[in-house]
Design an enzyme around this catalytic site. Structure first.
Site, PDB file in Angstrom:
ATOM      1  N   HIS A   1      17.504 -11.110 -16.448  1.00  0.00           N
ATOM      2  CA  HIS A   1      17.526 -11.562 -15.059  1.00  0.00           C
ATOM      3  C   HIS A   1      18.949 -11.578 -14.504  1.00  0.00           C
ATOM      4  CE1 HIS A   1      15.465 -13.608 -11.748  1.00  0.00           C
ATOM      5  NE2 HIS A   1      16.519 -14.384 -11.654  1.00  0.00           N
TER       6      HIS A   1
ATOM      7  N   HIS B   1      10.506 -13.689  -7.013  1.00  0.00           N
ATOM      8  CA  HIS B   1      10.240 -14.964  -7.681  1.00  0.00           C
ATOM      9  C   HIS B   1       8.849 -14.876  -8.280  1.00  0.00           C
ATOM     10  CE1 HIS B   1      12.185 -19.171  -7.535  1.00  0.00           C
ATOM     11  NE2 HIS B   1      12.943 -18.315  -8.156  1.00  0.00           N
TER      12      HIS B   1
END
Lengths: 232, 737
Positions: free
Chosen positions: B53, B99
């Site tokens: 990430h 998200h």
């Protein structure tokens, strides 16, 4: 017209309102901070704008109604001054006791962002005299808690005294359940004080003042105010 | 104070490293950099900074292939968001970010904090956010939990965006069983700043104070970045504590306070605390500036008692920013944040050591050299396997089981084409008073810039079924469709942000999808002068080993010099309908093929970038000349669906000429050939002549008017029936109770 908009933490349609007022007066309104304790002298109009003051984490408008400046706003209203409360501003007016009733969660329990049509019930006020009585105009509504509520005695009194300014209606002016998306009692969209100088409404006529953005359906409300205070 | 932090037991450290997601060879690098066993806090810092990430370790080698430059690009990828020059001394700042994992675990908060995070990426650079968009992918509504996910995501996006007062003006939604266990929530924010007042994140100035502002730090979201870098499994529900909780009221105050401080000259550098919170913001700011940083965590505003250094460094509590101030400006800044009732604390200072040192309660908790944390970060060129090419489907080989009327009614009510009104009625699209084209009114949202006539056009696009069938063509198509949607309102397309959502990169076929999609995107960006200025990568979108469709979502931004030039898609009566672009009847991977013929087959439509450019430049020229009354690009569902969408938006029908005899009728009406637009004009003959002169294929297909779509020699389909079929699907699906 000397107008001022009050800034509370979390309100968000203050810029929209300032643009609408500037369009009819040619000058930007004053922006006042909620911690101020006095209003500038000679104000014609105080505006409580829309948004989510204090996040709506308590009842909508309840915290803002306790702000230091609200004492000055109440005094202004008591002197016969004009006050406009839109959306969260309407909720503040009911929480501050300047208008009767309360705004409950929408009947659908969902946030509603869409056009609505409002029928003008009184065209003889400083807010509405550029409309015709019975005229229908379009405005944006954007709220989670716009379901107007008061007990029957209060509603009867408001109707009896002609203090219902605006009702949700069809484009043809029929007051129907389908046109009353948030479930407001008696389709009430806007309420006046007994002296007709405090108006609270849920929809946002300030978003319909520019032909290049979304039409000018809301402009007569601001033109009414500007005309009423033209001398000032 | 000691010179070394309290170190973990070597065996325990190795075990924890694996739990934190570090591979054995990655942990060996940690040992080599430190020359010793790490402390718990140090291990936490390494594991989040080197997570997929935060580090883009699997994707970076491919992302370098994307074009990122143009004369109007002020800041390309590498900062919090991309920045482009839009004229009149203004800059547009924008980015899209995923998200996905949090939104499946906890839909409302996952989606809400997705909006909050992307807003911060944009206003941290000095912009006032003027618009939010999103790109959503859900599973089939009858899949377990999916209705609750859809409802929660929509409420979360609305709950956050409505409260902060940034209009949600556009987006896209697809439904496909491949997202049943892994929906996608991609949020985009666009902001406006003076072009000469852009705030960056590189720290500078030894001794300068490091300042924390915003909300307090709690224990929420610890290791959120690690969670977002792993596949899902049946125990994902247990990961709920890694999801953050949003406070849009605090965000609204933070926007106003930061913009007020930015109007002074107090700030040296600023970055939001997003994924990996205080760790990534402090490490990245100091690293970019080539300086060191010392933090004293005792001074971090804390929501809970007894928090450890490890917890504070790893927390992903929301609505927080880290700034480096010029010396002596602390009081100016503190007064502003106090006025807005936000926390303000000096929590450290810039050093010349090139290291991050973290102290808490008098003890050294971490001491890491910054350069190797970045330069030694893992970088993988993982094996790739090409997606096999599918054969081109011969349209004549597919029988038409329904005919155009029944097919159109079914298509406009299908999940991928039905009205999104149920969704956008929950988003405030008008706040700000500048929304000229709101959802459903045009191919792109149009928002004017306050005190200017100039407006931005914005869109999000991707066709994942094309990307699965041919990732390279699909990548190019996603970029081309974004460019086309901006063009269709009259805007000059300027740049994109990308949100690359893919499965597990350790599988060669997934990494191959990624590499091919990037190749297609790069070709389209180059051909259309449409560079990438920011982006986000979300990998490991798999549950129980099943990957999502490859979904490189594109967020496009363009500019109109005058908002009055913008056209919408609503049809008015009395106009000639002219189709721009070539129609070959491409049914492979079309929605007609899937919804009507029941097949997901064939190669997707090829993207001819020269034709895209030529046809689009022609259409934009005609719009800016003022002769186009309505315009709509042809995409999902092809010609007849595009016309139906224009008819429904304008409550106006049309009478159509017969389709050409050379094509099967269903291929003509529902084929998904690219580079096409449908225009409504007062003088069709003049437009055809202009198109011929420009070498652009153009065909008059009919004339608007009446209350139905009347097909030559065929059915008359009333607009009211279309609207009924179009509008009922989502409300019926999502009916409360």
């Amino acid at each position: 017209m000397k107008a001022a908009i009050i800034l509370f933490p979390g309100i968000n349609r203050e810029r929209d309102m300032a643009l609408a007022l500037a369009r009819v007066t040619g000058r930007k309104p004053q922006m006042l901070w909620h911690r101020d304790t006095a209003l500038p002298a000679g104000l014609d109009l105080v505006v409580l704008p829309g948004g989510f003051s204090y996040g709506d984490y308590l009842r909508c408008g309840a915290m803002a109604a306790q702000s230091p400046i609200m004492q000055a706003v109440k005094a202004h209203a008591a002197r016969g001054g004009h006050v406009l409360g839109v959306c969260n501003g309407f909720q503040m007016l009911t929480e501050a006791g300047l208008l009767p009733g309360a705004l409950l969660r929408n009947a659908s329990l969902r946030f509603l962002s869409m056009d609505c049509q409002m029928k003008v019930e009184r065209a003889d006020t400083a807010f509405t005299n550029r409309f015709q009585r019975g005229q229908v105009f379009r405005a944006t509504m954007a709220h989670g808690d716009g379901n107007y509520f008061a007990d029957d005695a209060t509603l009867d009194r408001l109707e009896g005294e002609g203090l219902v300014a605006l009702r949700y209606a069809t484009p043809q002016g029929e007051v129907t359940a389908a046109a009353n998306r948030n479930g407001s009692a008696r389709s009430i969209a806007g309420v006046l004080s007994p002296n007709l100088r405090v108006l609270g409404l849920m929809p946002h006529p300030e978003n319909q003042v520019d032909p290049l953005i979304d039409g000018t359906d809301g402009l007569p409300l601001f033109e009414s105010l500007a005309e009423n205070f033209a001398a000032a | 104070m000691t010179d070394t932090p309290a170190l973990l037991d070597p065996a325990r450290a190795k075990q924890l490293a694996a739990e934190f997601g570090l591979k054995p060879d990655e942990y060996d690098r940690v040992l080599a950099i430190l020359g010793r066993t790490p402390s718990l806090t140090e291990l936490g810092v390494f594991s989040v900074m080197w997570s997929e990430h935060c580090s883009y370790k699997s994707s970076r080698v491919w992302l370098r292939e994307l074009p990122t430059k143009a004369p109007w690009v002020i800041q390309g990828p590498g900062e919090n968001a991309g920045v482009i020059d839009i004229g009149e001394g203004l800059a547009a700042i924008f980015k899209m970010e995923s998200h996905n994992h949090p939104s499946f675990i906890e839909p409302y908060q996952g989606a809400a904090t997705g909006v909050g995070g992307i807003l911060r990426d944009v206003f941290t650079m000095g912009a006032r956010p003027i618009a939010n968009l999103n790109a959503l992918r859900f599973g089939t509504p009858d899949a377990p939990r999916m209705k609750r996910v859809i409802d929660g995501v929509v409420r979360g996006i609305g709950g956050y965006g409505n409260c902060v007062g940034v209009p949600t003006v556009g987006g896209e939604v697809n439904f496909h069983p491949a997202y049943n266990g892994n929906p996608l929530v991609n949020a985009m924010t666009v902001g406006i700043a003076p072009a000469d007042r852009i705030f960056l994140s590189a720290a500078a100035g030894v001794g300068n104070p490091v300042v924390y502002v915003g909300s307090k730090t709690g224990r929420d979201g610890i290791h959120g970045a690690t969670m977002a870098s792993a596949e899902f499994s049946a125990d994902s529900e247990e990961k709920r504590p890694t999801v953050q909780i949003g406070d849009p009221f605090a965000e609204k105050l933070l926007i106003e306070a930061c913009l007020e401080l930015m109007a002074t000259d107090a700030i040296v550098a600023i970055q939001d605390m997003g994924a990996a919170g205080l760790t990534s913001s402090s490490v990245e700011m100091a690293g970019k500036g080539g300086v060191g940083i010392e933090l004293v965590l005792d001074d971090v505003p804390q929501r809970e008692t007894g928090m450890s250094a490890y917890e504070m460094m790893l927390s992903e509590s929301q609505e927080r920013m880290l700034m480096v101030l010029k010396p002596g400006r602390e009081a100016v800044a503190e007064a502003i944040f106090t006025k807005w009732e936000l926390d303000f604390a000096v929590i450290g200072h810039i050093t010349d050591t090139g290291r991050i040192t973290i102290r808490h309660k008098g003890a050294l908790e971490a001491d890491i050299p910054l350069a190797p944390l970045e330069s030694e970060a893992p970088l993988y060129r993982r094996p790739t396997a090409e997606t096999p090419k599918l054969p081109v489907l011969d349209a004549a080989s597919v029988a038409d089981p329904l005919g155009p009327e029944a097919a159109l009614l079914k298509l406009v009510g299908s999940l991928d084409l039905c009205s999104r009104r149920w969704i956008w009625d929950q988003y405030d699209s008008m706040v700000g008073g500048q929304t000229a084209k709101r959802p459903g009114a045009a191919d792109a949202a149009v928002v004017r810039i306050e005190d200017h006539s100039r407006a931005l056009a914005m869109t999000t696009d991707c066709t994942p079924r094309y990307c699965l069938a041919d990732p390279e063509a699909g990548g190019a198509q996603a970029v081309a469709e974004a460019w086309r949607n901006l063009t269709a309102v009259g805007a000059k397309p300027l740049a994109i942000t990308d949100n690359m959502n893919f499965g597990n990169p350790e599988k060669p076929e997934i990494m191959g999808q990624f590499a091919s999609a990037v190749r297609g995107m790069a070709a389209a960006c180059t051909a259309l002068d449409f560079p990438v200025v920011s982006g986000n990568v979300s990998l490991y979108n798999e549950t129980e080993g099943r990957a999502i469709l490859p979904t490189p979502a594109i967020g496009g931004v363009g500019v109109l010099e005058d908002v009055a030039q913008a056209v919408g898609l609503a049809l008015a009566p009395g106009l000639d309908l002219v189709l721009i672009g070539e129609t070959r009847g491409w049914l492979g991977q079309s929605l007609w093929l899937r919804e009507i013929a029941g097949q997901e087959a064939g190669a997707p439509p090829p993207v001819d970038l020269a034709a895209e450019r030529r046809n689009g430049d022609f259409v934009r020229g005609r719009i800016l000349a003022g002769t186009v009354k309505a315009c709509h690009d042809l995409s999902d569902g092809g010609l007849l669906v595009a016309l139906a969408e224009m008819a429904m938006a304008g409550d106006t029908g049309a009478t159509l000429l017969p389709p050409p005899a050379a094509l099967p009728a269903h291929a003509h009406w529902f084929g998904e050939d690219q580079a096409r637009y449908l225009l409504a004009v007062t003088d069709g003959a003049a437009l055809l002549a202009e198109a011929a002169a420009a070498g652009v294929p153009a065909t008059r297909i009919g004339r608007s008017g009446g209350e139905a779509l009347v097909l030559a020699g065929g059915p008359s389909i009333s607009v009211a029936r279309l609207q009924e079929a179009h509008e009922r699907t989502l409300p019926a699906l999502m009916a409360d109770g």
